[in-house]
Design an enzyme around this catalytic site. Structure first.
Site, PDB file in Angstrom:
ATOM      1  N   GLN A   1      14.222  -2.494  29.397  1.00 21.06           N
ATOM      2  CA  GLN A   1      14.492  -2.532  28.200  1.00 21.06           C
ATOM      3  C   GLN A   1      12.282  -2.273  26.624  1.00 21.06           C
ATOM      4  OE1 GLN A   1      16.920  -6.643  28.145  1.00 21.06           O
ATOM      5  NE2 GLN A   1      17.090  -5.778  25.848  1.00 21.06           N
TER       6      GLN A   1
ATOM      7  N   CYS B   1      23.013  -7.306  22.360  1.00 16.67           N
ATOM      8  CA  CYS B   1      22.100  -6.950  22.961  1.00 16.67           C
ATOM      9  C   CYS B   1      20.612  -6.109  22.026  1.00 16.67           C
ATOM     10  CB  CYS B   1      22.199  -5.657  23.963  1.00 16.67           C
ATOM     11  SG  CYS B   1      20.874  -4.842  24.908  1.00 16.67           S
ATOM     12  N   LEU B   2      19.064  -6.775  22.646  1.00 12.62           N
ATOM     13  CA  LEU B   2      18.281  -5.960  21.496  1.00 12.62           C
ATOM     14  C   LEU B   2      18.223  -4.811  21.393  1.00 12.62           C
ATOM     15  CD1 LEU B   2      15.966  -8.794  22.487  1.00 12.62           C
ATOM     16  CD2 LEU B   2      16.899  -8.723  20.782  1.00 12.62           C
TER      17      LEU B   2
ATOM     18  N   GLU C   1      20.561  -9.916  31.632  1.00 17.76           N
ATOM     19  CA  GLU C   1      19.389 -10.145  32.258  1.00 17.76           C
ATOM     20  C   GLU C   1      19.994  -8.448  33.360  1.00 17.76           C
ATOM     21  OE1 GLU C   1      19.000 -10.707  28.431  1.00 17.76           O
ATOM     22  OE2 GLU C   1      17.365  -9.127  29.822  1.00 17.76           O
TER      23      GLU C   1
ATOM     24  N   HIS D   1      20.842  -5.733  32.681  1.00 12.35           N
ATOM     25  CA  HIS D   1      19.722  -4.438  32.426  1.00 12.35           C
ATOM     26  C   HIS D   1      18.997  -3.816  33.309  1.00 12.35           C
ATOM     27  CE1 HIS D   1      19.765  -4.349  27.554  1.00 12.35           C
ATOM     28  NE2 HIS D   1      19.577  -5.858  27.657  1.00 12.35           N
TER      29      HIS D   1
HETATM   30  O1  K2U Z   1      18.822  -8.895  26.540  1.00 18.78           O
HETATM   31  C1  K2U Z   1      18.580  -8.580  25.899  1.00 18.78           C
HETATM   32  O2  K2U Z   1      19.000  -7.404  25.140  1.00 18.78           O
HETATM   33  C2  K2U Z   1      18.978  -9.869  24.792  1.00 18.78           C
HETATM   34  C3  K2U Z   1      19.984 -10.301  24.247  1.00 18.78           C
HETATM   35  C4  K2U Z   1      20.592 -11.549  25.824  1.00 18.78           C
HETATM   36  C5  K2U Z   1      22.159 -12.226  25.250  1.00 18.78           C
HETATM   37  C6  K2U Z   1      22.293 -10.526  25.168  1.00 18.78           C
HETATM   38  C7  K2U Z   1      24.225 -11.460  25.108  1.00 18.78           C
HETATM   39  C8  K2U Z   1      24.317 -12.920  25.523  1.00 18.78           C
HETATM   40  C9  K2U Z   1      23.390 -13.974  25.814  1.00 18.78           C
HETATM   41  C10 K2U Z   1      22.028 -13.447  26.380  1.00 18.78           C
HETATM   42  C11 K2U Z   1      20.087 -11.557  22.919  1.00 18.78           C
HETATM   43  O3  K2U Z   1      20.311  -9.923  22.268  1.00 18.78           O
HETATM   44  S1  K2U Z   1      19.267 -12.463  22.758  1.00 18.78           S
HETATM   45  C12 K2U Z   1      19.630 -12.759  21.247  1.00 18.78           C
HETATM   46  C13 K2U Z   1      20.605 -13.279  21.544  1.00 18.78           C
HETATM   47  C14 K2U Z   1      20.998 -14.911  20.496  1.00 18.78           C
HETATM   48  C15 K2U Z   1      21.309 -15.744  21.541  1.00 18.78           C
HETATM   49  C16 K2U Z   1      22.260 -15.887  21.673  1.00 18.78           C
HETATM   50  C17 K2U Z   1      22.969 -14.340  22.006  1.00 18.78           C
HETATM   51  C18 K2U Z   1      22.292 -13.384  21.872  1.00 18.78           C
HETATM   52 ZN    ZN Z   2      20.852  -6.697  26.598  1.00 15.96          ZN
END
Ligand code: K2U
Ligand code: ZN
Length: 176
Positions: free
Chosen positions: A54, A97-98, A140, A143
């Site tokens: 990412q 997902c970011l 993760e 990814h």
């Molecule tokens: O990997 C990423 O893009 C960060 C993700 C990680 C994630 C996605 C879904 C469920 C759990 C973790 C998220 O954007 S981090 C933002 C977030 C914050 C609190 C709860 C869920 C997602």
């Molecule tokens: Zn993600």
């Protein structure tokens, strides 16, 4: 500054689809430099996980911290993480997902996983994870294999989300 934030790649950037390569001894310095910057980038997003692809790196490296705002931070750096077992029982949870800002969907995944990884100093670790930590680790590790959460949805749903994302990003660049 060692924990300078990094830009997070957005879909449809091709680098999000590559299969990351295992961290080897030659990558030691790169990983030690990258891990704190990935954590800083994750906290600033804000997010609870971030994978090296990412931020444009092809290393099998992820950072995670599922501690809530009120809790003390619990940052984890996982090198070459591998899922070694997964429950047949599944859970459904809304994921974001970011790299796909503003897109959310319910994703079904194994409720419990066993994983093993290396710490920055090379120590072998393994643990079981469920709940939000379990989902975050699976998200993760996906990814690292070029897999995004939309890949777990029906083709109809995935295409709807990718079309909406493209429209949002186009309007965003037009506004910028
Ligand atoms: O990997 C990423 O893009 C960060 C993700 C990680 C994630 C996605 C879904 C469920 C759990 C973790 C998220 O954007 S981090 C933002 C977030 C914050 C609190 C709860 C869920 C997602
Ligand atoms: Zn993600």
């Amino acid at each position: 500054m060692t924990d300078e934030k990094l830009p997070i790649l957005l879909v449809p950037d091709k680098r999000l689809r590559l299969k990351a390569r295992p961290v080897g001894p030659a990558d030691q310095d790169a990983v030690r430099a990258l891990a704190p910057r990935m954590l800083a980038t994750m906290y600033a997003a804000p997010g609870i996980g971030l994978a090296a692809p990412q931020i444009g790196s092809d290393l099998r490296l992820i950072v995670v911290d599922v501690a809530g705002k009120e809790e003390t931070p619990a940052p984890m750096v996982l090198v070459n993480p591998e899922i070694t077992a997964a429950s047949t029982q599944t859970d459904i949870r809304e994921e974001g997902c970011l790299s796909l800002p503003g897109q959310y969907a319910d994703v079904e995944r194994p409720a419990r996983i066993k994983l093993r990884w290396l710490e920055l100093d090379g120590t072998k670790r393994e643990m079981e994870a469920d709940g939000l930590l379990g989902v975050c680790l699976q998200h993760e590790i996906d990814h690292l294999n070029g897999v995004l959460f939309v890949d777990h949805l029906s083709a109809l749903k995935r295409n709807m989300m990718l079309r909406k994302l493209a429209k949002d990003l186009k309007s965003r660049t037009r506004d910028d």
